[in-house]
Design an enzyme around this catalytic site. Sequence first.
Site, PDB file in Angstrom:
ATOM      1  N   TYR A 288       0.832  -1.202   0.000  1.00  0.00           N
ATOM      2  CA  TYR A 288       0.000   0.000   0.000  1.00  0.00           C
ATOM      3  C   TYR A 288       0.864   1.249   0.000  1.00  0.00           C
ATOM      4  O   TYR A 288       0.586   2.221  -0.700  1.00  0.00           O
ATOM      5  CB  TYR A 288      -0.942   0.017   1.218  1.00  0.00           C
ATOM      6  CG  TYR A 288      -1.924   1.158   1.129  1.00  0.00           C
ATOM      7  CD1 TYR A 288      -3.132   1.013   0.456  1.00  0.00           C
ATOM      8  CD2 TYR A 288      -1.629   2.404   1.685  1.00  0.00           C
ATOM      9  CE1 TYR A 288      -4.023   2.054   0.333  1.00  0.00           C
ATOM     10  CE2 TYR A 288      -2.517   3.468   1.570  1.00  0.00           C
ATOM     11  CZ  TYR A 288      -3.710   3.292   0.891  1.00  0.00           C
ATOM     12  OH  TYR A 288      -4.578   4.336   0.764  1.00  0.00           O
TER      13      TYR A 288
ATOM     14  N   PHE B  77      -6.632  21.803 -24.431  1.00  0.00           N
ATOM     15  CA  PHE B  77      -6.968  20.385 -24.489  1.00  0.00           C
ATOM     16  C   PHE B  77      -8.232  20.203 -23.668  1.00  0.00           C
ATOM     17  O   PHE B  77      -8.414  20.852 -22.638  1.00  0.00           O
ATOM     18  CB  PHE B  77      -5.831  19.493 -23.989  1.00  0.00           C
ATOM     19  CG  PHE B  77      -6.154  18.049 -24.209  1.00  0.00           C
ATOM     20  CD1 PHE B  77      -6.107  17.510 -25.481  1.00  0.00           C
ATOM     21  CD2 PHE B  77      -6.584  17.249 -23.171  1.00  0.00           C
ATOM     22  CE1 PHE B  77      -6.477  16.186 -25.715  1.00  0.00           C
ATOM     23  CE2 PHE B  77      -6.953  15.921 -23.393  1.00  0.00           C
ATOM     24  CZ  PHE B  77      -6.889  15.387 -24.670  1.00  0.00           C
ATOM     25  N   THR B  78      -9.106  19.312 -24.125  1.00  0.00           N
ATOM     26  CA  THR B  78     -10.450  19.185 -23.543  1.00  0.00           C
ATOM     27  C   THR B  78     -10.428  19.067 -22.017  1.00  0.00           C
ATOM     28  O   THR B  78     -11.029  19.882 -21.317  1.00  0.00           O
ATOM     29  CB  THR B  78     -11.160  17.960 -24.152  1.00  0.00           C
ATOM     30  OG1 THR B  78     -10.284  16.839 -24.039  1.00  0.00           O
ATOM     31  CG2 THR B  78     -11.502  18.199 -25.604  1.00  0.00           C
TER      32      THR B  78
ATOM     33  N   ASP C  61       2.351  20.638 -20.014  1.00  0.00           N
ATOM     34  CA  ASP C  61       1.725  19.333 -20.236  1.00  0.00           C
ATOM     35  C   ASP C  61       2.714  18.516 -21.071  1.00  0.00           C
ATOM     36  O   ASP C  61       2.908  18.792 -22.250  1.00  0.00           O
ATOM     37  CB  ASP C  61       0.395  19.554 -20.971  1.00  0.00           C
ATOM     38  CG  ASP C  61      -0.394  18.275 -21.171  1.00  0.00           C
ATOM     39  OD1 ASP C  61       0.231  17.197 -21.254  1.00  0.00           O
ATOM     40  OD2 ASP C  61      -1.633  18.360 -21.264  1.00  0.00           O
TER      41      ASP C  61
ATOM     42  N   LYS D  17       0.109   8.197 -23.423  1.00  0.00           N
ATOM     43  CA  LYS D  17       0.567   8.617 -24.760  1.00  0.00           C
ATOM     44  C   LYS D  17       2.054   8.258 -24.904  1.00  0.00           C
ATOM     45  O   LYS D  17       2.377   7.102 -25.054  1.00  0.00           O
ATOM     46  CB  LYS D  17       0.327  10.112 -24.970  1.00  0.00           C
ATOM     47  CG  LYS D  17      -0.991  10.693 -24.425  1.00  0.00           C
ATOM     48  CD  LYS D  17      -2.236  10.059 -24.883  1.00  0.00           C
ATOM     49  CE  LYS D  17      -3.559  10.687 -24.461  1.00  0.00           C
ATOM     50  NZ  LYS D  17      -3.721  11.790 -23.602  1.00  0.00           N
TER      51      LYS D  17
ATOM     52  N   ARG E  94     -12.735  16.154 -34.049  1.00  0.00           N
ATOM     53  CA  ARG E  94     -12.088  17.209 -33.266  1.00  0.00           C
ATOM     54  C   ARG E  94     -12.508  18.523 -33.908  1.00  0.00           C
ATOM     55  O   ARG E  94     -11.831  19.073 -34.746  1.00  0.00           O
ATOM     56  CB  ARG E  94     -10.561  17.070 -33.267  1.00  0.00           C
ATOM     57  CG  ARG E  94     -10.037  15.906 -32.443  1.00  0.00           C
ATOM     58  CD  ARG E  94      -9.854  16.205 -30.968  1.00  0.00           C
ATOM     59  NE  ARG E  94     -10.985  15.836 -30.143  1.00  0.00           N
ATOM     60  CZ  ARG E  94     -10.892  15.418 -28.871  1.00  0.00           C
ATOM     61  NH1 ARG E  94      -9.721  15.260 -28.294  1.00  0.00           N
ATOM     62  NH2 ARG E  94     -11.957  15.173 -28.168  1.00  0.00           N
TER      63      ARG E  94
ATOM     64  N   PHE F 240     -18.563  15.501 -26.481  1.00  0.00           N
ATOM     65  CA  PHE F 240     -18.159  14.661 -27.615  1.00  0.00           C
ATOM     66  C   PHE F 240     -18.111  13.181 -27.253  1.00  0.00           C
ATOM     67  O   PHE F 240     -18.272  12.326 -28.107  1.00  0.00           O
ATOM     68  CB  PHE F 240     -16.802  15.115 -28.174  1.00  0.00           C
ATOM     69  CG  PHE F 240     -15.699  15.114 -27.168  1.00  0.00           C
ATOM     70  CD1 PHE F 240     -15.502  16.203 -26.335  1.00  0.00           C
ATOM     71  CD2 PHE F 240     -14.863  14.016 -27.027  1.00  0.00           C
ATOM     72  CE1 PHE F 240     -14.486  16.205 -25.381  1.00  0.00           C
ATOM     73  CE2 PHE F 240     -13.843  14.010 -26.086  1.00  0.00           C
ATOM     74  CZ  PHE F 240     -13.665  15.105 -25.260  1.00  0.00           C
TER      75      PHE F 240
HETATM   76  C1  LIG Z   1      -4.767  12.667 -22.958  1.00  0.00           C
HETATM   77  C2  LIG Z   1      -4.332  13.993 -22.563  1.00  0.00           C
HETATM   78  C3  LIG Z   1      -4.649  14.532 -21.313  1.00  0.00           C
HETATM   79  C4  LIG Z   1      -5.562  13.802 -20.329  1.00  0.00           C
HETATM   80  O1  LIG Z   1      -5.009  12.625 -19.916  1.00  0.00           O
HETATM   81  P1  LIG Z   1      -5.865  11.304 -19.583  1.00  0.00           P
HETATM   82  O2  LIG Z   1      -4.811  10.306 -19.253  1.00  0.00           O
HETATM   83  O3  LIG Z   1      -6.654  10.961 -20.793  1.00  0.00           O
HETATM   84  O4  LIG Z   1      -6.723  11.619 -18.409  1.00  0.00           O
HETATM   85  C5  LIG Z   1      -4.152  15.768 -21.006  1.00  0.00           C
HETATM   86  N1  LIG Z   1      -3.396  16.474 -21.862  1.00  0.00           N
HETATM   87  C6  LIG Z   1      -3.088  16.003 -23.080  1.00  0.00           C
HETATM   88  C7  LIG Z   1      -2.240  16.821 -23.996  1.00  0.00           C
HETATM   89  C8  LIG Z   1      -3.543  14.755 -23.467  1.00  0.00           C
HETATM   90  O5  LIG Z   1      -3.248  14.301 -24.681  1.00  0.00           O
END
Ligand SMILES: *Cc1c(COP(=O)(O)O)cnc(C)c1O
Length: 472
Positions: free
Chosen positions: A85, A137-138, A229, A272, A396, A463
Amino acid sequence: MNQNPLRTMGQQFSRRSWAEPWKIKMVEPIHTTTKEERERAIREAGYNTFLLRSEDVYIDLLTDSGTNAMSDRQWAGIMLGDEAYAGSRNFYRLEATMQKYYGYRHLVPTHQGRGAEHLISKVAIQPGQYVPGNMYFTTTRLHQELAGGIFQDVIIDEAHDPGNLHPFKGNVDIAKLDAVLKKAGGAQNIAYISVAGTVNMAGGQPISMANIRDVRAWCDKHGVRFFLDVTRLAENAFFIQEREQGYRNKSIREIVKEFCSYTDGAWMSAKKDALVNIGGWLAVNDDTLFDNLRNLVVVYEGLHTYGGMAGRDMEAVAIGIEESMEDDHMRARIGQVYYLGELLLNWNIPIVQPIGGHGIFLNAKKIYEHIPQNQFPAQMLAAQLYLDSGIRSMERGIVSAGRDPETGDHRYPKLDLVRLTIPRRVYTQAHMDVVAEAVKYVYDNRASTRGLTMVYEPRDLRFFQARFEPVA
Ligand SMILES: *Cc1c(COP(=O)(O)O)cnc(C)c1O
């Protein structure tokens, strides 16, 4: 500029071909469907590719998020999960790997990227503060808004023009930062600068090192924090290596490290670049900020040494980070995207240029010039690709952009795109040929295609779950 690195490599070795730096050890069967099956499936999914069942999909280019093929080393790492844990060995391995490759001092693990975005937004934004970013980004913007922040797009204008060949369309426009500062009435009303490289919504477009240095200088001058990011930063580094003066002989690894050194912290969706199926993290240099984040991670994600990930997940992320920084890997990864893009360009199909890092973005507005934007041309294009050959892509455009929280109207983005996102190490060149031919078929039959009406609209991130029907 759009030279295929696969071809470039080939030329170096007197026109020999060049292939991926891996071979396949395990396969997952996929199957084709009939036209009738696809017609039923897309109708049942409300013409939203997010609502299709994966079993009904032949080639899945919905996203490059969490769809990566892990290496044998990562799978071996999975077996080394320390599921204690607290204080898992894998956490310390991940922390050391993050420090080595990204260079930040403190690590906060989270279940995935949006978990990290939630925490940083909650801790670093006061309601009413501005948050400038290079496009949006969304999930990033949504968490900033939920924390009371006011998002401001400060990306250069070129990013909104799908035909513009600027080599770094992810760059921040410093004049736009000045304008936000003026509007905010002082730096105390700016929470932080939020920059992502590459910029997904602009078509996977990179930021240059020169630009990131300029943003850093601006932040120093005005006393504003700067967070990054890094979800696709290794891919961004590839473009710096390829296009920016002085970086041709630097490794992806060196470029990433330098890039991060100009910022105060970062968050990552490990799904990613980092070549895993789930995971994320947040990293900062400031001790007090770290303390606050560590308090909050326990509330929302899990203890500060796992943050919603299993020990084995953290091990796979750590190994994935190392693999993502290998120059050969990145050349093959982006080379495959170039390969698909060049096939489409040869047929004069309108796509966002320059070709970006993680996928090809079809210009739906241009392809369906006869479909008005409020009849969702990109949504329909994605549905048509599925109907033709079982290929799953993603809208998109206006659907993803959502509604303006103040006016309640659709946001009308300049770009209405369909993203063909390439999962890492998953598909072969033959799959790319099949995809290109499907796009061509749909493109050639564009004149007879109609638009859609939205019949169900969720409140947040619409979306994902919205439903549509063809217009009468
Ligand atoms: C996918 C993504 C996120 C969000 O991450 P999740 O792992 O899907 O929650 C944030 N910023 C960028 C640029 C992304 O591509």
